[in-house]
Write a protein that holds these residues in place. Structure first.
Motif, PDB file in Angstrom:
ATOM      1  N   VAL A 285       0.824  -1.121   0.028  1.00 12.06           N
ATOM      2  CA  VAL A 285      -0.006   0.051  -0.060  1.00 12.06           C
ATOM      3  C   VAL A 285       0.803   1.277  -0.080  1.00 12.06           C
ATOM      4  O   VAL A 285       0.672   2.122  -0.788  1.00 12.06           O
ATOM      5  CB  VAL A 285      -0.994   0.088   1.111  1.00 12.06           C
ATOM      6  N   LEU A 286       1.961   1.366   0.915  1.00  7.96           N
ATOM      7  CA  LEU A 286       2.686   2.319   1.185  1.00  7.96           C
ATOM      8  C   LEU A 286       3.703   2.533  -0.065  1.00  7.96           C
ATOM      9  O   LEU A 286       3.906   3.543  -0.679  1.00  7.96           O
ATOM     10  CB  LEU A 286       3.420   2.410   2.247  1.00  7.96           C
ATOM     11  N   ALA A 287       4.154   1.422  -0.709  1.00 12.13           N
ATOM     12  CA  ALA A 287       4.901   1.408  -1.697  1.00 12.13           C
ATOM     13  C   ALA A 287       4.272   2.204  -3.160  1.00 12.13           C
ATOM     14  O   ALA A 287       4.984   2.962  -3.782  1.00 12.13           O
ATOM     15  CB  ALA A 287       5.571   0.041  -2.165  1.00 12.13           C
ATOM     16  N   ILE A 288       3.135   1.694  -3.215  1.00 16.70           N
ATOM     17  CA  ILE A 288       2.213   2.176  -4.302  1.00 16.70           C
ATOM     18  C   ILE A 288       2.039   3.743  -4.180  1.00 16.70           C
ATOM     19  O   ILE A 288       2.123   4.620  -5.174  1.00 16.70           O
ATOM     20  CB  ILE A 288       1.036   1.532  -4.665  1.00 16.70           C
ATOM     21  N   ARG A 289       1.670   4.042  -2.975  1.00 13.83           N
ATOM     22  CA  ARG A 289       1.368   5.583  -2.891  1.00 13.83           C
ATOM     23  C   ARG A 289       2.411   6.486  -3.027  1.00 13.83           C
ATOM     24  O   ARG A 289       2.357   7.475  -3.682  1.00 13.83           O
ATOM     25  CB  ARG A 289       0.667   5.368  -1.516  1.00 13.83           C
ATOM     26  N   ASN A 290       3.759   6.003  -2.445  1.00  9.82           N
ATOM     27  CA  ASN A 290       4.867   6.968  -2.322  1.00  9.82           C
ATOM     28  C   ASN A 290       5.696   6.929  -3.621  1.00  9.82           C
ATOM     29  O   ASN A 290       6.060   7.894  -4.046  1.00  9.82           O
ATOM     30  CB  ASN A 290       5.729   6.349  -1.125  1.00  9.82           C
ATOM     31  N   GLU A 291       5.691   5.732  -4.441  1.00  6.91           N
ATOM     32  CA  GLU A 291       6.649   5.747  -5.374  1.00  6.91           C
ATOM     33  C   GLU A 291       5.714   5.976  -6.776  1.00  6.91           C
ATOM     34  O   GLU A 291       6.475   6.604  -7.754  1.00  6.91           O
ATOM     35  CB  GLU A 291       7.038   4.309  -5.576  1.00  6.91           C
ATOM     36  N   LEU A 292       4.261   5.621  -6.832  1.00 11.23           N
ATOM     37  CA  LEU A 292       3.798   6.254  -8.178  1.00 11.23           C
ATOM     38  C   LEU A 292       2.755   7.430  -7.683  1.00 11.23           C
ATOM     39  O   LEU A 292       2.131   7.774  -8.951  1.00 11.23           O
ATOM     40  CB  LEU A 292       2.827   4.796  -8.525  1.00 11.23           C
ATOM     41  N   GLU A 293       2.776   7.912  -6.572  1.00 12.35           N
ATOM     42  CA  GLU A 293       1.869   9.016  -6.432  1.00 12.35           C
ATOM     43  C   GLU A 293       0.456   8.865  -6.650  1.00 12.35           C
ATOM     44  O   GLU A 293      -0.190   9.715  -7.185  1.00 12.35           O
ATOM     45  CB  GLU A 293       2.520  10.166  -6.767  1.00 12.35           C
ATOM     46  N   ILE A 294      -0.099   7.460  -6.661  1.00  8.95           N
ATOM     47  CA  ILE A 294      -1.436   7.164  -6.851  1.00  8.95           C
ATOM     48  C   ILE A 294      -1.979   6.819  -5.581  1.00  8.95           C
ATOM     49  O   ILE A 294      -1.500   5.888  -5.018  1.00  8.95           O
ATOM     50  CB  ILE A 294      -1.576   6.037  -7.866  1.00  8.95           C
ATOM     51  N   PRO A 295      -3.062   7.349  -5.104  1.00  6.83           N
ATOM     52  CA  PRO A 295      -3.787   6.811  -3.979  1.00  6.83           C
ATOM     53  C   PRO A 295      -4.406   5.632  -3.905  1.00  6.83           C
ATOM     54  O   PRO A 295      -5.112   5.178  -5.009  1.00  6.83           O
ATOM     55  CB  PRO A 295      -4.685   8.024  -3.531  1.00  6.83           C
ATOM     56  N   VAL A 296      -4.574   4.868  -3.011  1.00  6.53           N
ATOM     57  CA  VAL A 296      -5.272   3.802  -2.846  1.00  6.53           C
ATOM     58  C   VAL A 296      -6.639   4.035  -2.318  1.00  6.53           C
ATOM     59  O   VAL A 296      -6.833   4.539  -1.257  1.00  6.53           O
ATOM     60  CB  VAL A 296      -4.459   2.653  -1.739  1.00  6.53           C
ATOM     61  N   LYS A 297      -7.507   3.796  -3.181  1.00  7.73           N
ATOM     62  CA  LYS A 297      -9.226   4.308  -2.963  1.00  7.73           C
ATOM     63  C   LYS A 297      -9.813   3.308  -2.160  1.00  7.73           C
ATOM     64  O   LYS A 297     -10.610   3.496  -1.109  1.00  7.73           O
ATOM     65  CB  LYS A 297      -9.819   4.619  -4.144  1.00  7.73           C
ATOM     66  N   LEU A 298      -9.548   1.918  -2.261  1.00  6.46           N
ATOM     67  CA  LEU A 298     -10.378   1.053  -1.838  1.00  6.46           C
ATOM     68  C   LEU A 298      -9.648  -0.202  -1.586  1.00  6.46           C
ATOM     69  O   LEU A 298      -8.716  -0.507  -2.262  1.00  6.46           O
ATOM     70  CB  LEU A 298     -11.381   0.461  -2.854  1.00  6.46           C
ATOM     71  N   VAL A 299     -10.043  -1.196  -0.546  1.00  5.02           N
ATOM     72  CA  VAL A 299      -9.146  -2.349  -0.355  1.00  5.02           C
ATOM     73  C   VAL A 299     -10.189  -3.386   0.120  1.00  5.02           C
ATOM     74  O   VAL A 299     -11.241  -3.159   0.667  1.00  5.02           O
ATOM     75  CB  VAL A 299      -8.273  -2.005   0.979  1.00  5.02           C
ATOM     76  N   GLY A 300      -9.691  -4.800  -0.457  1.00  4.06           N
ATOM     77  CA  GLY A 300     -10.632  -5.863   0.093  1.00  4.06           C
ATOM     78  C   GLY A 300     -10.018  -6.497   1.279  1.00  4.06           C
ATOM     79  O   GLY A 300      -8.905  -6.818   1.356  1.00  4.06           O
ATOM     80  N   LEU A 301     -10.894  -6.449   2.172  1.00  2.00           N
ATOM     81  CA  LEU A 301     -10.396  -7.321   3.446  1.00  2.00           C
ATOM     82  C   LEU A 301     -10.964  -8.294   3.704  1.00  2.00           C
ATOM     83  O   LEU A 301     -10.964  -8.716   5.025  1.00  2.00           O
ATOM     84  CB  LEU A 301     -10.558  -6.054   4.695  1.00  2.00           C
ATOM     85  N   GLY A 302     -11.533  -8.997   2.993  1.00  2.00           N
ATOM     86  CA  GLY A 302     -12.436 -10.274   3.426  1.00  2.00           C
ATOM     87  C   GLY A 302     -13.134 -10.698   2.102  1.00  2.00           C
ATOM     88  O   GLY A 302     -13.152 -10.014   0.942  1.00  2.00           O
ATOM     89  N   GLU A 303     -13.888 -11.873   2.421  1.00  2.00           N
ATOM     90  CA  GLU A 303     -14.786 -12.407   1.215  1.00  2.00           C
ATOM     91  C   GLU A 303     -16.403 -12.018   1.341  1.00  2.00           C
ATOM     92  O   GLU A 303     -16.727 -12.085   0.145  1.00  2.00           O
ATOM     93  CB  GLU A 303     -14.662 -13.919   1.421  1.00  2.00           C
ATOM     94  N   LYS A 304     -16.503 -11.319   2.214  1.00  2.00           N
ATOM     95  CA  LYS A 304     -18.168 -10.924   2.350  1.00  2.00           C
ATOM     96  C   LYS A 304     -18.263  -9.836   1.375  1.00  2.00           C
ATOM     97  O   LYS A 304     -17.387  -9.022   1.046  1.00  2.00           O
ATOM     98  CB  LYS A 304     -18.363 -10.624   3.746  1.00  2.00           C
ATOM     99  N   VAL A 305     -19.534  -9.562   0.977  1.00  2.00           N
ATOM    100  CA  VAL A 305     -19.725  -8.497   0.115  1.00  2.00           C
ATOM    101  C   VAL A 305     -19.866  -7.144   0.792  1.00  2.00           C
ATOM    102  O   VAL A 305     -19.583  -6.161  -0.045  1.00  2.00           O
ATOM    103  CB  VAL A 305     -21.252  -8.774  -0.606  1.00  2.00           C
TER     104      VAL A 305
END
Length: 426
Positions: A376-396
């Motif tokens: 998460v931090l690598a993408i945000r810091n190196e590409l300067e693209i924010p993480v908008k959503l994250v999948g934290l499990g299998e439920k809807v």
């Protein structure tokens, strides 16, 4: 006030209340079941059925292909699609495999603590082992800390920057005890994520205040793109928005049916063409249908594409041009779905897609399935693209808007609890 205390005040109370609520629900359900068992034992008569509430079922609109000449230029060739066979072998999770669950409103702290369990267990263990072996903060300590952060996929460049800032902060605060460094690490992770931006500028999805909002989803096959679209549609519908889906992934076998199944499940309209048709034509008809139905949001699926296939990227750019022409200012988000379990390969995909499609945000699926959540931090810091959503499990309901403070809380939850215990002892 220390940073750990701030996180605890912000999240722990909500987490405890959510846990208490879940326990109360379980006790209540258990008591109701006992009462029901007693009633059934006393009488063989059937209990009266409760009046069922009609649940809206999603509609699927198969639109005949219209003026094909409008999209004929740069059409994919059959050979080009065959080149994508390897990516096609990695399919999205099947909707049918997801069990229907009782929807409960967990707090954001609950979701992040549960979803980051694998990363936290690995990261916390290594940090605690490091602290136990070093009594003082010196160069050797920072060198090993560097290795721990890299092993969590925080990214080499991000780690180098973070170590430099940590060394300066440790000197500034005159920190000698390695135990105190844990709190500084958590604080710096949040600072690195936000950089010079305010939280409100990088968190949450952009919306069109004057009409139809369009979200364009991109990403290779197998990362959970279609499943994420279904979960987002459910989330938006629960917020009271009218949602339409456009099945632009017309070349992977079963992709249209999968998106249609999600539309039926969450009760939203799905626009589709026949398999093998032009994705740009599907998106065009999706926009027209969404406008005619006064929809609030149109979510556009696209074919999974190998990031090194130039012609496939060109086709994706064409889809984006169609959206921009029909709705000025759209798409309001170009969301790249990445599988968090693939680590640095996800970084490679993000770099290429961002060059081809002006990616505005990242969706990290399967974050609960990796011990390397530092991506998460690598993408945000190196590409300067924010993480908008994250999948934290299998439920809807396990698709969550990304919050850097909640992320760090989920990462350091055990340390925060230990920190409080040590303070109480002192």
């Amino acid at each position: 006030m220390s940073f750990f205390k701030k996180l605890k005040e912000k999240f722990v109370k909500d987490f405890d209340l959510s846990e208490d609520k879940n326990q109360e629900e379980e006790i209540k359900d258990s008591e109701e079941q006992k009462d029901l068992d007693v009633e059934e034992g006393e009488s063989k008569e059937e209990l009266p059925l409760e009046e069922e509430t009609e649940v809206p079922v999603g509609e699927t609109e198969e639109v005949p292909q219209g003026e094909e000449d409008e999209y004929e230029e740069d059409r994919f060739t059959e050979d080009a699609y065959q080149e994508n066979t390897l990516a096609d072998e990695r399919v999205d999770e099947e909707v049918e495999a997801l069990p229907e669950e009782k929807v409960e409103e967990d707090s954001i702290a609950t979701k992040f603590k549960r979803g980051l369990a694998k990363t936290r267990n690995s990261f916390s263990t290594k940090i605690n082992d490091l602290v136990a072996r070093y009594r003082t903060v010196d160069e050797d300590f920072f060198e090993e800390l560097e290795e721990v952060l890299i092993s969590a996929d925080v990214g080499v460049n991000t780690v180098m920057e973070m170590i430099d800032e940590l060394e300066m902060e440790v000197k500034r605060r005159n920190i000698k005890d390695t135990k105190q460094v844990k709190e500084v690490i958590s604080e710096k992770l949040v600072e690195i994520y936000y950089g010079d931006d305010q939280a409100g500028d990088v968190e949450g999805l952009n919306e069109n205040p004057d009409g139809l909002t369009i979200y364009l989803f991109v990403g290779v096959n197998g990362v959970g793109k279609t499943t994420t679209i279904g979960k987002l549609a459910h989330r938006l519908k629960a917020e009271g928005k009218k949602v339409t889906l456009a099945a632009g992934d017309t070349f992977r076998a079963g992709a249209i049916d999968q998106l249609e199944a999600w539309g039926d499940r969450v009760g939203v309209n799905t626009i589709k063409h026949s398999e093998g048709s032009d994705p740009a034509a599907v998106i065009f008809d999706g926009i027209k249908s969404a406008k005619s139905r006064n929809a609030d949001v149109l979510i556009c699926d696209t074919a999974g594409r190998l990031q090194n296939k130039v012609n496939l990227m060109n086709e994706l750019s064409k889809v984006k041009r169609v959206i921009e022409r029909e709705v000025p200012g759209a798409p309001h988000e170009v969301l790249l779905v990445l599988d968090a379990t693939t680590g640095q390969n996800a970084m490679s995909q993000a770099k290429t897609f961002s060059e081809a499609t002006d990616v505005s945000g990242i969706v990290l699926s399967k974050l609960d399935g990796t011990a390397k959540g530092g991506i998460v931090l690598a993408i945000r810091n190196e590409l300067e693209i924010p993480v908008k959503l994250v999948g934290l499990g299998e439920k809807v309901t396990d698709l969550e808007k990304f919050d850097a403070h909640a992320f760090v809380y989920g990462l350091f939850a055990d340390m925060i609890e230990d920190f409080e215990d040590e303070e109480n002892e002192d």
